[in-house]
Design an enzyme around this catalytic site. Structure first.
Site, PDB file in Angstrom:
ATOM      1  N   HIS A 113       0.810  -1.214   0.000  1.00 45.51           N
ATOM      2  CA  HIS A 113       0.000   0.000   0.000  1.00 45.51           C
ATOM      3  C   HIS A 113       0.847   1.270   0.000  1.00 45.51           C
ATOM      4  CE1 HIS A 113      -3.635   2.415   1.019  1.00 45.51           C
ATOM      5  NE2 HIS A 113      -4.226   1.423   0.403  1.00 45.51           N
ATOM      6  N   ASP A 175      -7.246   4.637   9.182  1.00 38.95           N
ATOM      7  CA  ASP A 175      -8.584   4.726   8.592  1.00 38.95           C
ATOM      8  C   ASP A 175      -8.931   3.483   7.777  1.00 38.95           C
ATOM      9  OD1 ASP A 175      -9.183   7.207   9.642  1.00 38.95           O
ATOM     10  OD2 ASP A 175      -8.419   8.312   7.918  1.00 38.95           O
ATOM     11  N   GLU A 293     -11.620  13.768  13.353  1.00 39.72           N
ATOM     12  CA  GLU A 293     -10.942  14.054  12.091  1.00 39.72           C
ATOM     13  C   GLU A 293     -11.644  15.234  11.425  1.00 39.72           C
ATOM     14  OE1 GLU A 293     -10.061  11.062   9.248  1.00 39.72           O
ATOM     15  OE2 GLU A 293      -8.917   9.803  10.640  1.00 39.72           O
TER      16      GLU A 293
END
Length: 539
Positions: A113, A175, A293
């Site tokens: 990733h 997240d 957030e």
């Protein structure tokens, strides 16, 4: 007869080495001149003669998969891909490189990733860490001491599911949960819980790490602490994480998930900072929020409101109201700021949760009528990004270039960042993905760890999580460079998260006062500079 069999066996071993060497010369060619390269090394013959040889793949499909990552911006071909069946296999692979007079580079890859080739090893070996999933159960929960021992190859979603069986959960998250434990701990692991519990690296008790010498070392803050602190946010430079002991707490059952909209950035950030300052964990009870957030809505249209980070949050009626709020009299679009928070609860607090939130939100200055609430399970909240990912996969829009830029920006300069970058650089260009902005505390990070953050006590995490078509990502890359040039010009002392630099001087500037120690740790634990060449720090 015995001598004859022995001779035949020796001959066959030599023949296998020759055949594999020929295959290497065919399949392991360097990338083309247009490909960004990382390092240059050749696999030694003694590696091929080891029992490890049958775990090395020179298959073109394996090579191609290891040559790219989530970013789709960089390609760099290894000579081989290694599929370990145990941590001893990894140990032996690293030892083989370390003992060779021509060490080859090694990169540990989880879910791949990274966005700029950080988990690649040009002309070296990429370890497919997920291969360890075949080694049996590597998630073990201690309900007595409230921790979970986890293999570095494990996904956070699997850690969550395993710990919930005991009514427990890790404290700090990212997240997106389909990342490996070793991958996020090598960077830091941040999300909206970081203001409360710190990043994921602040919630690890102990690790097993295979160093660049091929030695497995158990380390913690109290045992082999130099290695432990070095690996925490160390970008894979000092060792490969094969096990992490992660702190747990009692898991909630439900989540109140709320979004409030603002049109004024200074009011938006003031409310964010107020919410993270509310007393938490007093007498074992959290009196504040569990997650804070924020994000930007730029060039609002129907598809941008429910982006892949939290698909289907808003109703169709909400769509129309938000678009109306964001649209000016001349038909242009204002920037809308979204404050996103969550409060966990369970059966014991189900009758008081709404009152608690009412008190927490007292005095906030969001736009009246623009507070939206969802009631979801704990798992659905933490796994909220997955739904959007699956939708994009169906549309063929997930495996595309992701020229992301993640920065930590000091609180004292975040207003300037809004006026000159959000309204300036980004305002004049088209938005191409979620833009995050939320505050956290410096004192939740261990200053001795490798991860670097701004000097101010409160700093903001800013994430430009943009994507593009396969052939038009360059404008976003240039936009990122323009943002960094502006910050450098006006003296905004940001730090890159998931950093990427081209020169040694940039890395020295990035680490600042930590550079000397970082370099010393490299010499101590990976003296031949074998590990994680894709970061481009020492090669």
């Amino acid at each position: 007869m015995t001598n004859k069999c022995s001779s035949i066996q020796t001959y066959l071993k030599v023949l296998i080495v020759i055949v594999i060497s020929r295959l290497m010369s065919i399949l392991g060619k360097p990338a083309s001149s247009s490909t960004k390269t990382v390092t240059s090394s050749v696999l030694p013959q003694n590696l091929l003669a080891l029992d490890l040889a049958n775990r090395l793949s020179f298959n073109s499909d394996s090579i191609n998969l290891a040559s790219t990552d989530f970013g789709k911006l960089v390609q760099s071909k290894p000579q081989a891909v290694f599929y370990p069946s145990s941590h001893q296999d990894i140990e032996n692979l690293v030892k083989s490189s370390y003992s060779s007079n021509r060490p080859f580079s090694i990169a540990a890859k989880g879910k791949g990733h990274s966005v700029r080739g950080q988990a690649m090893a040009h002309n070296g070996v990429v370890i497919e860490m997920r291969s360890l999933m075949n080694c049996g159960n590597r998630i073990n929960v201690s309900t007595t001491d409230l921790y979970v021992d986890v293999g570095g190859e494990q996904l956070w979603i699997d850690v969550l599911n395993a710990t919930l069986q005991y009514g427990l959960t890790p404290k700090s998250w990212t997240d997106y949960l389909y990342l490996t434990v070793g991958g996020t701990l090598s960077n830091a692991g941040i999300s909206g819980q970081s203001f409360l519990y710190g990043p994921q690296i602040s919630n690890v008790y102990e690790m097993d790490v295979i160093t660049g010498r091929g030695e497995t070392v158990t380390c913690s803050k109290h045992k082999n602490s130099e290695l432990f602190l070095g690996v925490m946010g160390g970008l894979g430079q000092f060792g490969i994480i094969t096990r992490a002991r992660i702190a747990l707490q009692t898991a909630p059952q439900k989540v109140k998930w709320i979004r409030m909209l603002y049109s004024d950035f200074s009011v938006f950030t003031k409310d964010q900072e107020h919410l993270i300052s509310i007393n938490n964990n007093e007498n074992g009870h959290n009196h504040g929020l569990d997650y804070v957030e924020g994000s930007l809505m730029i060039d609002i249209h129907l598809s941008s409101l429910n982006n892949w980070r939290s698909s289907s949050f808003y109703s169709k009626r909400d769509y129309r109201e938000i678009i109306s709020l964001a649209t000016t009299n001349d038909g242009k679009s204002n920037i809308i700021y979204c404050l996103e928070v969550a409060k966990y609860y369970d059966d014991l607090t189900v009758n008081t949760i709404d009152k608690e939130l009412e008190l927490l939100f007292n005095g906030l200055s969001y736009t009246p009528g623009f507070k939206f609430t969802k009631d979801v399970s704990y798992v659905d909240f933490l796994n909220r990004v997955r739904i959007g990912e699956l939708e994009l996969q169906k549309k063929g829009l997930w495996e595309v270039p992701h020229p992301w830029l993640n920065l930590f920006v000091p609180k004292s300069r975040i207003s300037e960042f809004d006026s000159e970058i959000f309204h300036g650089i980004l305002g004049k260009n088209r938005s191409a993905g979620p833009i995050l902005v939320y505050p956290t505390y410096r004192n939740k990070w261990d200053e001795r760890a490798s991860a670097v953050i701004p000097d101010e006590e409160i700093f903001y995490s800013v994430g430009l999580l943009q994507s593009s078509g396969m052939n038009d990502w360059e404008y976003l890359e240039e936009q990122n460079k323009e943002i960094l040039r502006f910050c450098d010009k006006v003296g905004i002392k940001y730090k890159q998260y998931l950093p990427h630099y081209e020169t040694k001087s940039e890395w020295v500037n990035h680490f600042g006062a930590k550079w000397v120690l970082f370099k010393q740790r490299k010499t101590m634990f990976d003296p031949k500079r074998i590990l994680s060449p894709g970061q481009r720090i020492f090669n």
